[in-house]
Motif scaffolding. Structure first.
Motif, PDB file in Angstrom:
ATOM      1  N   THR A   1       0.841  -1.239   0.104  1.00 51.07           N
ATOM      2  CA  THR A   1       0.144   0.092  -0.166  1.00 51.07           C
ATOM      3  C   THR A   1       0.849   1.146  -0.033  1.00 51.07           C
ATOM      4  N   GLU A   2       2.166   1.204   0.579  1.00 44.74           N
ATOM      5  CA  GLU A   2       2.955   2.351   0.694  1.00 44.74           C
ATOM      6  C   GLU A   2       3.369   2.626  -0.875  1.00 44.74           C
ATOM      7  N   ILE A   3       3.555   1.618  -1.850  1.00 37.85           N
ATOM      8  CA  ILE A   3       3.682   1.849  -3.139  1.00 37.85           C
ATOM      9  C   ILE A   3       2.676   2.434  -4.010  1.00 37.85           C
ATOM     10  N   ASP A   4       1.346   1.986  -3.761  1.00 40.64           N
ATOM     11  CA  ASP A   4       0.467   2.251  -4.788  1.00 40.64           C
ATOM     12  C   ASP A   4      -0.818   2.511  -3.668  1.00 40.64           C
ATOM     13  N   ALA A   5      -1.202   3.774  -3.417  1.00 35.66           N
ATOM     14  CA  ALA A   5      -2.320   3.982  -2.506  1.00 35.66           C
ATOM     15  C   ALA A   5      -3.841   3.270  -2.988  1.00 35.66           C
ATOM     16  N   SER A   6      -3.961   2.866  -4.032  1.00 35.31           N
ATOM     17  CA  SER A   6      -5.154   2.351  -4.762  1.00 35.31           C
ATOM     18  C   SER A   6      -5.344   0.897  -4.292  1.00 35.31           C
ATOM     19  N   LEU A   7      -4.033   0.376  -3.879  1.00 38.56           N
ATOM     20  CA  LEU A   7      -4.138  -1.125  -2.879  1.00 38.56           C
ATOM     21  C   LEU A   7      -5.182  -0.968  -1.895  1.00 38.56           C
ATOM     22  N   VAL A   8      -5.188   0.094  -1.472  1.00 43.77           N
ATOM     23  CA  VAL A   8      -6.003  -0.135  -0.066  1.00 43.77           C
ATOM     24  C   VAL A   8      -7.459  -0.324  -0.387  1.00 43.77           C
ATOM     25  N   PHE A   9      -7.935   0.308  -1.536  1.00 44.10           N
ATOM     26  CA  PHE A   9      -9.240   0.087  -2.040  1.00 44.10           C
ATOM     27  C   PHE A   9      -9.297  -1.160  -2.348  1.00 44.10           C
ATOM     28  N   SER A  10      -8.423  -1.901  -3.007  1.00 43.04           N
ATOM     29  CA  SER A  10      -8.633  -3.075  -3.582  1.00 43.04           C
ATOM     30  C   SER A  10      -8.647  -4.098  -2.635  1.00 43.04           C
ATOM     31  N   ARG A  11      -7.991  -3.964  -1.558  1.00 43.72           N
ATOM     32  CA  ARG A  11      -7.823  -4.735  -0.413  1.00 43.72           C
ATOM     33  C   ARG A  11      -9.478  -4.844   0.330  1.00 43.72           C
ATOM     34  N   LYS A  12      -9.828  -3.738   0.563  1.00 39.60           N
ATOM     35  CA  LYS A  12     -11.186  -3.686   1.119  1.00 39.60           C
ATOM     36  C   LYS A  12     -12.460  -4.087   0.094  1.00 39.60           C
ATOM     37  N   PHE A  13     -12.352  -3.961  -1.170  1.00 40.01           N
ATOM     38  CA  PHE A  13     -13.169  -4.376  -2.119  1.00 40.01           C
ATOM     39  C   PHE A  13     -13.236  -6.257  -2.005  1.00 40.01           C
ATOM     40  N   TYR A  14     -12.025  -6.588  -2.109  1.00 44.84           N
ATOM     41  CA  TYR A  14     -11.838  -8.193  -2.063  1.00 44.84           C
ATOM     42  C   TYR A  14     -12.425  -8.705  -0.784  1.00 44.84           C
ATOM     43  N   VAL A  15     -12.094  -7.974   0.508  1.00 38.25           N
ATOM     44  CA  VAL A  15     -12.781  -8.586   1.592  1.00 38.25           C
ATOM     45  C   VAL A  15     -14.289  -8.647   1.580  1.00 38.25           C
ATOM     46  N   ALA A  16     -14.882  -7.311   0.872  1.00 38.85           N
ATOM     47  CA  ALA A  16     -16.277  -6.877   0.868  1.00 38.85           C
ATOM     48  C   ALA A  16     -16.873  -8.158   0.029  1.00 38.85           C
ATOM     49  N   GLN A  17     -16.264  -8.262  -1.315  1.00 36.90           N
ATOM     50  CA  GLN A  17     -16.921  -9.108  -2.187  1.00 36.90           C
ATOM     51  C   GLN A  17     -16.837 -10.577  -1.659  1.00 36.90           C
ATOM     52  N   TRP A  18     -15.828 -10.879  -1.037  1.00 38.67           N
ATOM     53  CA  TRP A  18     -15.840 -12.324  -0.346  1.00 38.67           C
ATOM     54  C   TRP A  18     -16.847 -12.533   0.600  1.00 38.67           C
ATOM     55  N   PHE A  19     -17.078 -11.782   1.560  1.00 35.85           N
ATOM     56  CA  PHE A  19     -18.020 -11.657   2.422  1.00 35.85           C
ATOM     57  C   PHE A  19     -19.463 -11.679   1.829  1.00 35.85           C
ATOM     58  N   ARG A  20     -19.748 -10.848   0.780  1.00 38.64           N
ATOM     59  CA  ARG A  20     -20.869 -10.876   0.014  1.00 38.64           C
ATOM     60  C   ARG A  20     -21.067 -12.321  -0.395  1.00 38.64           C
ATOM     61  N   ASP A  21     -20.157 -12.751  -1.223  1.00 37.68           N
ATOM     62  CA  ASP A  21     -20.370 -14.117  -1.836  1.00 37.68           C
ATOM     63  C   ASP A  21     -20.478 -15.251  -0.673  1.00 37.68           C
ATOM     64  N   THR A  22     -19.896 -15.156   0.330  1.00 35.05           N
ATOM     65  CA  THR A  22     -20.348 -16.103   1.304  1.00 35.05           C
ATOM     66  C   THR A  22     -21.701 -15.993   1.948  1.00 35.05           C
ATOM     67  N   THR A  23     -22.319 -14.728   1.875  1.00 33.35           N
ATOM     68  CA  THR A  23     -23.585 -14.593   2.435  1.00 33.35           C
ATOM     69  C   THR A  23     -24.469 -15.047   1.428  1.00 33.35           C
ATOM     70  N   MET A  24     -24.133 -14.845   0.034  1.00 30.79           N
ATOM     71  CA  MET A  24     -25.117 -15.253  -1.228  1.00 30.79           C
ATOM     72  C   MET A  24     -24.919 -16.940  -1.251  1.00 30.79           C
ATOM     73  N   GLU A  25     -23.906 -17.532  -1.183  1.00 30.23           N
ATOM     74  CA  GLU A  25     -23.817 -18.869  -1.315  1.00 30.23           C
ATOM     75  C   GLU A  25     -24.636 -19.356  -0.076  1.00 30.23           C
ATOM     76  N   THR A  26     -24.678 -18.984   1.043  1.00 32.01           N
ATOM     77  CA  THR A  26     -25.445 -19.327   2.145  1.00 32.01           C
ATOM     78  C   THR A  26     -26.898 -19.439   1.901  1.00 32.01           C
TER      79      THR A  26
END
Length: 137
Positions: free
Chosen positions: A24-49
């Protein structure tokens, strides 16, 4: 090499998130990418359930001896979903480390490995698995 089990998927997800967190120190957009992946995987888990429970209820229309088996399966689905959500919650807030510069991790992921992990995890998503069907139609 990944056998595709739940534990391996979580290890890949954690490795990817650690890579994003480390860079994240190299590219600040990676902070958003990290949060996006966590949110997407959380959503996927909810939808699959929700989808699995709905299919259990649809199959439950034929009452009888299968009812106890369906309830047990629904319980297993819920336990698996809760363990996935607990894993994702634990990753959301990485533990602060005073010695992050000296952090030695044997599971260090470089850029090429991160790209490979992203491609593999994306291939596990329902759209990617059914892309050939869409293309054929």
């Amino acid at each position: 090499q990944v056998s595709g089990g739940e534990d391996e998927i979580q290890r890949l997800q954690k490795a990817l998130l650690d890579y994003l967190d480390d860079n994240t120190e190299i590219d600040a957009s990676l902070v958003f990418s990290r949060k996006f992946y966590v949110a997407q995987w959380f959503r996927d888990t909810t939808m699959e359930t929700e989808k699995a429970i709905k299919s259990q209820k649809d199959e439950d229309s034929s009452e009888g001896t299968h009812h106890a088996k369906d309830v047990e399966t629904t319980g297993q689905i819920m336990l698996r979903a809760e363990s996935r959500k607990k894993f994702l919650r634990s990753i959301i807030k990485p533990a602060p480390s005073q010695f992050s510069i000296f952090k030695m991790n044997s599971d260090t992921v470089d850029y090429e490995d991160a790209c490979l992990i992203v491609r593999y995890l994306a291939s596990m998503r329902p759209f990617a698995q059914s892309f050939d069907i869409y293309l054929t139609q």
